[in-house]
Design an enzyme around this catalytic site. Structure first.
Site, PDB file in Angstrom:
ATOM      1  N   ARG A 232       0.825  -1.205   0.000  1.00  0.00           N
ATOM      2  CA  ARG A 232       0.000   0.000   0.000  1.00  0.00           C
ATOM      3  C   ARG A 232       0.857   1.252   0.000  1.00  0.00           C
ATOM      4  O   ARG A 232       2.060   1.199   0.213  1.00  0.00           O
ATOM      5  CB  ARG A 232      -0.955  -0.005   1.188  1.00  0.00           C
ATOM      6  CG  ARG A 232      -0.292   0.004   2.544  1.00  0.00           C
ATOM      7  CD  ARG A 232      -1.333  -0.232   3.647  1.00  0.00           C
ATOM      8  NE  ARG A 232      -0.746  -0.266   4.966  1.00  0.00           N
ATOM      9  CZ  ARG A 232      -0.804   0.735   5.844  1.00  0.00           C
ATOM     10  NH1 ARG A 232      -1.419   1.860   5.539  1.00  0.00           N
ATOM     11  NH2 ARG A 232      -0.252   0.610   7.029  1.00  0.00           N
TER      12      ARG A 232
ATOM     13  N   HIS B  77       7.966 -13.910   4.796  1.00  0.00           N
ATOM     14  CA  HIS B  77       6.734 -14.184   5.528  1.00  0.00           C
ATOM     15  C   HIS B  77       6.608 -13.414   6.832  1.00  0.00           C
ATOM     16  O   HIS B  77       7.581 -13.134   7.506  1.00  0.00           O
ATOM     17  CB  HIS B  77       6.589 -15.684   5.821  1.00  0.00           C
ATOM     18  CG  HIS B  77       7.865 -16.345   6.186  1.00  0.00           C
ATOM     19  ND1 HIS B  77       8.598 -17.061   5.266  1.00  0.00           N
ATOM     20  CD2 HIS B  77       8.562 -16.398   7.324  1.00  0.00           C
ATOM     21  CE1 HIS B  77       9.689 -17.521   5.846  1.00  0.00           C
ATOM     22  NE2 HIS B  77       9.700 -17.131   7.086  1.00  0.00           N
TER      23      HIS B  77
ATOM     24  N   TYR C  11       6.328  -6.750   8.668  1.00  0.00           N
ATOM     25  CA  TYR C  11       5.805  -5.418   8.346  1.00  0.00           C
ATOM     26  C   TYR C  11       6.974  -4.494   8.060  1.00  0.00           C
ATOM     27  O   TYR C  11       7.927  -4.412   8.851  1.00  0.00           O
ATOM     28  CB  TYR C  11       4.984  -4.847   9.507  1.00  0.00           C
ATOM     29  CG  TYR C  11       4.585  -3.406   9.274  1.00  0.00           C
ATOM     30  CD1 TYR C  11       3.574  -3.091   8.372  1.00  0.00           C
ATOM     31  CD2 TYR C  11       5.246  -2.372   9.919  1.00  0.00           C
ATOM     32  CE1 TYR C  11       3.219  -1.771   8.128  1.00  0.00           C
ATOM     33  CE2 TYR C  11       4.900  -1.042   9.684  1.00  0.00           C
ATOM     34  CZ  TYR C  11       3.887  -0.752   8.784  1.00  0.00           C
ATOM     35  OH  TYR C  11       3.547   0.550   8.538  1.00  0.00           O
TER      36      TYR C  11
END
Length: 181
Positions: A69, A99, A102
């Site tokens: 995003r 995996h 953030y």
């Protein structure tokens, strides 16, 4: 010389001007809710959500279930894997975040591996301005959201947390479970 936060702002402005161009493959169960440029040989796997303005280079594997995003740029031959969120960041080529991690408002140079479960924090608890060491000085950035800068060849151990405004020089290796203050 451009500071990292200036580089993020400049590249973000460039990304907001780009037009969609899909040369790779987007799985039908992935969701593109913004503007995507996807390079040849790249694949966006099921469950992945892309919002904002995102550029992905050639030969990349995104997902499954990744979340990209903001204004994000990913270089060539990268893996952004399962349950990885990348927000308004710049990733070079051959960056592997396979995996459960953030990455917020950060710059990651080439040839970097990020172990599972890492957090690259971008916000202070007191919402104060983030300062970043740059060229021998601790500089105000004018931002209350800014992650880290990782130099070329860094290796980040599993479950590491990197606090806002940190800079790791090229070739840095961290132990698993480290907190970079």
């Amino acid at each position: 010389m451009e500071t990292p936060w200036q580089e993020l702002e400049r590249t973000g402005a460039e990304l907001r001007q780009m037009q969609p161009c899909i040369q790779g493959e987007v799985h039908p169960d992935a969701h593109v809710l913004g503007v995507l440029q996807l390079g040849e040989g790249s694949v966006v796997l099921p469950g992945t959500v892309i919002e904002g303005h995102v550029r992905i280079g050639r030969g990349c594997r995104i997902g499954p279930n990744a979340y990209l995003r903001g204004e994000t740029s990913i270089g060539d031959n990268c893996v952004i894997g399962n349950a990885v969120e990348v927000k308004s960041s710049l990733l070079g080529s051959q960056v592997f975040v396979s995996h459960l991690s953030y990455i917020g408002d950060s710059i990651i140079r080439d040839d970097v591996n990020v172990g599972g479960g890492c957090i690259f924090s971008n916000f202070r608890h007191d919402a104060g301005e983030i300062r970043m060491p740059w060229q021998g000085e601790l500089l105000p950035t004018g931002r209350n959201k800014l992650g880290c800068v990782l130099g070329t060849g860094c290796r980040i151990g599993c479950k590491c947390v990197i606090l806002p405004g940190r800079v790791l020089p090229p070739g840095t290796w961290t132990d698993p479970g480290s907190v970079i203050r």
